[in-house]
Design an enzyme around this catalytic site. Structure first.
Site, PDB file in Angstrom:
ATOM      1  N   LYS A   1      -0.780  12.368  33.663  1.00  0.00           N
ATOM      2  CA  LYS A   1       0.415  12.027  34.364  1.00  0.00           C
ATOM      3  C   LYS A   1      -0.185  11.898  35.846  1.00  0.00           C
ATOM      4  O   LYS A   1      -0.602  12.985  36.198  1.00  0.00           O
ATOM      5  CB  LYS A   1       1.190  13.337  34.237  1.00  0.00           C
ATOM      6  CG  LYS A   1       2.662  13.219  35.045  1.00  0.00           C
ATOM      7  CD  LYS A   1       3.416  14.375  35.151  1.00  0.00           C
ATOM      8  CE  LYS A   1       4.544  14.054  36.113  1.00  0.00           C
ATOM      9  NZ  LYS A   1       5.087  15.494  36.813  1.00  0.00           N
TER      10      LYS A   1
ATOM     11  N   GLY B   1      11.901  20.236  41.784  1.00  0.00           N
ATOM     12  CA  GLY B   1      12.338  21.529  41.623  1.00  0.00           C
ATOM     13  C   GLY B   1      13.696  21.968  42.376  1.00  0.00           C
ATOM     14  O   GLY B   1      14.107  22.811  42.533  1.00  0.00           O
TER      15      GLY B   1
ATOM     16  N   ALA C   1      11.415  15.081  37.213  1.00  0.00           N
ATOM     17  CA  ALA C   1      11.605  16.062  38.532  1.00  0.00           C
ATOM     18  C   ALA C   1      13.329  16.101  38.776  1.00  0.00           C
ATOM     19  O   ALA C   1      14.231  15.139  38.580  1.00  0.00           O
ATOM     20  CB  ALA C   1      10.711  15.366  39.684  1.00  0.00           C
TER      21      ALA C   1
END
Length: 324
Positions: A163, A224, A251
């Site tokens: 990734k 986040g 995300a």
């Protein structure tokens, strides 16, 4: 000939639908076929010619109507990928992974302190869960850092999967898309199978595909943030523009409903971490996300009703009893 078969780009030398089924080793009478949205009956497959960029659907009976996800040739049942950071304890992480039914977890590399053994214990714990590890280059801000980290990850985990993150902004953790494309090109040339963390920009996506990536991982909102899909129009455009590419939203997913929403747009999977790790009960939240992701995928596959500007009665008016 270039075709889109069950949503996947294929290069197959087949002039008819019947030849395609033989070449791709589809066997048995329990198959239904369609070309460009039109049903092709079994007896008509020999005469149905194919052209470049035709979209072919090949369906067979399967309990629950579930179709596996294919990532760089690996068949994956779960549509949920899970991060492994910020959990209260290793035991909580292990249980969350189990409850999520995920088959892929992401792991990042950090410098090991002299005499430290924490990395080895973590590695053994993840390996014991029987899931596939997707190492990432989290925290890398330059091409050189990302490429070196990827090479070290391959040495450590014995996998070509990576990734790829090249962070460009410290506050938003937005990818440096220029560095991302450059790093992707280098890693693909060295045999890596790259999962790039990118924006929802179509031009950047094109460049990553040209670099050799077969999977794209656009952000939803910033990492986040738990804000969910802030720009569904851009995500919808990406799905429409790359119908044969595996797209994984990465995300910013904060709630199970967010996961359902992006899966209903036709995305192939969701990768998340903080929403589970930071929950009051991470294992229960992992199970909720697994159900939400599956529900969104099943709804998209079933064919969602488009919204309308006016009311339409659900009960037929013909034959309605009239009382005066």
């Amino acid at each position: 000939m270039k075709l889109i078969v069950n949503g996947e780009a294929q290069d197959v030398a087949a002039e008819t639908l019947s030849e395609l089924l033989v070449l791709m080793e589809y066997e048995g009478d329990w198959l239904a076929t369609a070309v460009n949205g039109e049903l092709v009956h079994r007896e008509d497959r020999f005469d149905r010619s194919l052209n470049d960029n035709d979209r072919i659907e090949i369906l067979s009976p399967m309990q629950g109507g579930w179709r596996m996800l294919t990532l760089y040739g690996a068949e994956i049942n779960s549509r949920l990928l899970l991060g492994t950071a910020r959990y209260p304890s290793p035991a909580v992480l292990s249980e969350a992974v189990r409850q999520s039914a995920t088959e892929i977890v992401t792991v990042s590399l950090r410098r090991e302190m002299s005499g430290g053994r924490s990395g080895g214990a973590f590695f053994e714990m993840i390996r014991a869960l029987g899931v596939r590890m997707l190492p990432n280059t989290a925290g890398c801000h330059t091409v050189a850092e990302a490429v070196l980290t990827a090479k070290m990850a391959r040495e450590l985990f014995a996998t070509d999967w990576i990734k790829l993150e090249v962070i460009g902004n410290h506050d938003t953790l937005q990818p440096d898309v220029f560095g991302l494309v450059e790093a992707a090109r280098i890693l693909v040339s060295e045999g890596f199978e790259v999962f790039p963390y990118t924006t929802d920009d179509l031009v950047v996506a094109e460049r990553l595909l040209e670099a050799g990536c077969k999977v794209l991982m656009p952000w939803c909102p910033p990492i986040g943030s738990a804000a969910g899909p802030l720009n569904p129009t851009a995500l919808r455009a990406m799905r429409a523009h790359f119908p044969g590419v595996s797209l994984i939203v990465d995300a910013g997913i904060g709630r199970p409903s967010h996961a359902t929403a992006v899966m209903e747009l036709g995305f192939d999977a969701v990768l998340l971490n903080t929403a589970v790790a930071g929950a009051g009960d991470p294992a229960a939240m992992a199970a909720a996300f697994a159900a939400a992701t599956a529900a969104g995928n099943q709804a998209f596959t079933a064919g969602l009703m488009e919204p309308r500007d006016i009311a339409v009665p659900s009960t037929p008016v013909i034959g309605k009893a009239v009382f005066t």
